[in-house]
Design a protein around this motif. Sequence first.
Motif, PDB file in Angstrom:
ATOM      1  N   GLY A   1     -21.753  -8.449  15.140  1.00  0.00           N
ATOM      2  CA  GLY A   1     -20.345  -9.491  14.579  1.00  0.00           C
ATOM      3  C   GLY A   1     -19.901  -8.349  13.356  1.00  0.00           C
ATOM      4  N   SER A   2     -18.112  -8.951  13.202  1.00  0.00           N
ATOM      5  CA  SER A   2     -17.666  -7.794  12.110  1.00  0.00           C
ATOM      6  C   SER A   2     -18.162  -8.974  10.424  1.00  0.00           C
ATOM      7  CB  SER A   2     -16.250  -8.113  12.182  1.00  0.00           C
ATOM      8  OG  SER A   2     -15.919  -9.089  11.923  1.00  0.00           O
ATOM      9  N   ALA A   3     -18.390  -8.244   9.685  1.00  0.00           N
ATOM     10  CA  ALA A   3     -18.926  -8.383   8.337  1.00  0.00           C
ATOM     11  C   ALA A   3     -17.575  -9.861   7.973  1.00  0.00           C
ATOM     12  CB  ALA A   3     -18.934  -7.446   7.476  1.00  0.00           C
ATOM     13  N   ALA A   4     -16.467 -10.005   8.109  1.00  0.00           N
ATOM     14  CA  ALA A   4     -15.553 -11.135   7.809  1.00  0.00           C
ATOM     15  C   ALA A   4     -15.705 -11.704   8.129  1.00  0.00           C
ATOM     16  CB  ALA A   4     -14.270 -10.595   7.395  1.00  0.00           C
ATOM     17  N   PHE A   5     -16.434 -12.145   9.810  1.00  0.00           N
ATOM     18  CA  PHE A   5     -16.391 -13.126  10.777  1.00  0.00           C
ATOM     19  C   PHE A   5     -17.639 -13.487  10.305  1.00  0.00           C
ATOM     20  CE2 PHE A   5     -17.991 -14.569  14.573  1.00  0.00           C
ATOM     21  CZ  PHE A   5     -17.069 -15.868  15.282  1.00  0.00           C
TER      22      PHE A   5
ATOM     23  N   THR B   1     -20.357  -3.999  10.392  1.00  0.00           N
ATOM     24  CA  THR B   1     -20.396  -4.691  10.975  1.00  0.00           C
ATOM     25  C   THR B   1     -21.937  -5.116  10.106  1.00  0.00           C
ATOM     26  OG1 THR B   1     -19.299  -3.496  13.062  1.00  0.00           O
ATOM     27  CG2 THR B   1     -21.684  -4.752  13.480  1.00  0.00           C
ATOM     28  N   VAL B   2     -22.456  -6.582  11.263  1.00  0.00           N
ATOM     29  CA  VAL B   2     -23.613  -7.352   9.897  1.00  0.00           C
ATOM     30  C   VAL B   2     -24.351  -8.426  11.165  1.00  0.00           C
ATOM     31  CG1 VAL B   2     -22.434  -6.956   7.957  1.00  0.00           C
ATOM     32  CG2 VAL B   2     -22.822  -9.233   8.538  1.00  0.00           C
ATOM     33  N   GLU B   3     -25.589  -8.323  11.062  1.00  0.00           N
ATOM     34  CA  GLU B   3     -26.076  -9.931  12.149  1.00  0.00           C
ATOM     35  C   GLU B   3     -26.608 -10.357  11.107  1.00  0.00           C
ATOM     36  OE1 GLU B   3     -29.494  -9.982  15.562  1.00  0.00           O
ATOM     37  OE2 GLU B   3     -28.866  -7.693  14.644  1.00  0.00           O
ATOM     38  N   ALA B   4     -26.613 -11.674  11.299  1.00  0.00           N
ATOM     39  CA  ALA B   4     -26.881 -12.626  10.045  1.00  0.00           C
ATOM     40  C   ALA B   4     -28.363 -12.797  10.439  1.00  0.00           C
ATOM     41  CB  ALA B   4     -26.146 -13.802  10.205  1.00  0.00           C
ATOM     42  N   SER B   5     -28.939 -13.322   9.733  1.00  0.00           N
ATOM     43  CA  SER B   5     -30.343 -13.404   8.912  1.00  0.00           C
ATOM     44  C   SER B   5     -30.859 -14.813   9.649  1.00  0.00           C
ATOM     45  CB  SER B   5     -30.817 -13.695   7.798  1.00  0.00           C
ATOM     46  OG  SER B   5     -30.191 -14.644   6.680  1.00  0.00           O
TER      47      SER B   5
END
Length: 599
Positions: free
Chosen positions: A159-163, A582-586
């Motif tokens: 998802g987008s980093a801000a979201f 774009t990121v993915e959370a742990s």
Amino acid sequence: MGPGLFTDPTVGFYVDGVNYTSNGMFDLDLTDVERIEVLRGPQGTLYGGNSLAGIINVITKKPDNFTDARVSVTADTLERRKVSVGVNTPLIEDQLYGGLSLAFTDNNGHLTNIHNGKDYGAREDFVARAKLRWEPTYTFESDLILDFQRLRGDSYALGSAAFIKNNPDKVDHDYDGEDNRDAYGITLVMRNEFSRFDFTSITGWRDWDSYNSADQDASSQTNYIYHNIAKEEQKQFSQELRWASNTASDLQWLAGLYGYYAEYKTKSTNMLDYTAIGWGGPYTDYTNVEKENSGYAAFGQVDYSLTERLTLTAGLRVDMEKRNADIQSNNQSSPSVNIQGDKDFNEWLPKAGVSYAPDSSALIYGTISQGYRAGGFDHLYPNQDDPTYDSETSTNYELGYKASFLDNSLELSTALFYIDIKDQQVQQLVQSTNTIMTDNAGRGRSQGIEFETRYTPAPGWLMELGGSYTNAEYKDYENCAMTSLQSCSGNKMVNTPELTANFALQNTRPLTEQLSLFSRLDVIHVGEYYFNSLNTLQQDPYQLVNVKLGVEAQDWDVYLWAKNALDEYYSTVEFDFGSGHTVEASDPQSFGLTFNAYY
């Protein structure tokens, strides 16, 4: 050492002596592990390529001349449930033994897709491992191991980093991706003890199939689509022969031969529409790849004791690898690509070392060793004019000290290291085409210190403390975003925190004659690091706290536990291909219960 995301891995991964040469083969649930050995630094002399950063060597349990069985059940607050069972038993007493282990993991998914209101992150994983061990004589032993995995699950939770950083338990996908894998393996290990040496043969076959589809744009924005489908097939055959001295003498030696052959096929489809950001669309990209990798090696190492306390070590490996590729690509943002060819890579990998034991409880050592990983064909976004990248080599200098004190209740290990990396393989973002290519940076350097201690101050107590300082930089890396205006020389290497530390406190206290109370606290600190070589995407420092409390008996135990007990956020991956961060959370905080029973 840097990641091997789109290249060969930098860490060698072995299970029962078989090298898993592809990154995709690593994610395998092993339920019958006896021990895990970790060798740090280049291990090229004995293990060859893809071991620049070290080796993870997993050894699974062998069936023996007695029957044992075990069952384990785990459930946690992230809706994950796991059941594993195993049994080992003699089939013919003192000669033939068999073993079987099974594990099933079911996860409904703890995330929510706000686009359709469904749960996200589901996973069903079934693994099986069967063993047959034969000992017809006192000097000969063979182990036949069959393993299987079937994985079905959702794809990346991007998802987008801000979201994501504000909503780590949610995704916003308008395309339901899948992550499906099937893996098969056969391993045959034969050992024979002769009067002056031991002979070992390790034969391995791996078959790995994958279907992965993903919402790479990580959003449900209209007229902004990047959906990817990739079908992969990998097959690998390897054979290793080893001879090692088994007599007590000042000279100890080991020699071996190794060969492997691997096939890799992938069909990738990208469905793209960048109308919303002014890049045009919709259109579709296709890439079909067929690669064949093969290699041969001869290696040896000797240890000579000059005195009872002083030992010299020397080793050498000659490694020859060939890469063959047939790549067809149709990319709307660049001309079609048709690449066919092969390339050879040959390396001489020496090792030299000296160790001195001032007494029976201490050791001082120094080593110089080389490692490498072969180059190859860049197939992710192939370039017709520059389709290959070169081998990466490293030279590792290490000085270490190991000792025990206070009647062996205190153990200490520390090492200083300096690693010089040449032609470092890196992934570069091509901003003009929004693609990634694999290339060679000129030079890299990693240096630092590591230490770890274990202390048992009283019966039932254990304290552990470890840490590292690592200064890893690109020393010569120009045009790192494929433009002459950007240099990464002097930047930090990706995924390499300067400071890491870990602390553990464990206690086992008797409750009754049959029961004991077990408790353990783990605290892990990871310093800041970067996800890209431009050092513009940074992960801040974070701490993880894990807690475990349980009751132990002779034939069963039960534990309550918490992972990431303080619910610390960090990203597992971050990137920006030019269209957004774009990121993915742990995994967030989770609590669980585990019950084990033994027979």
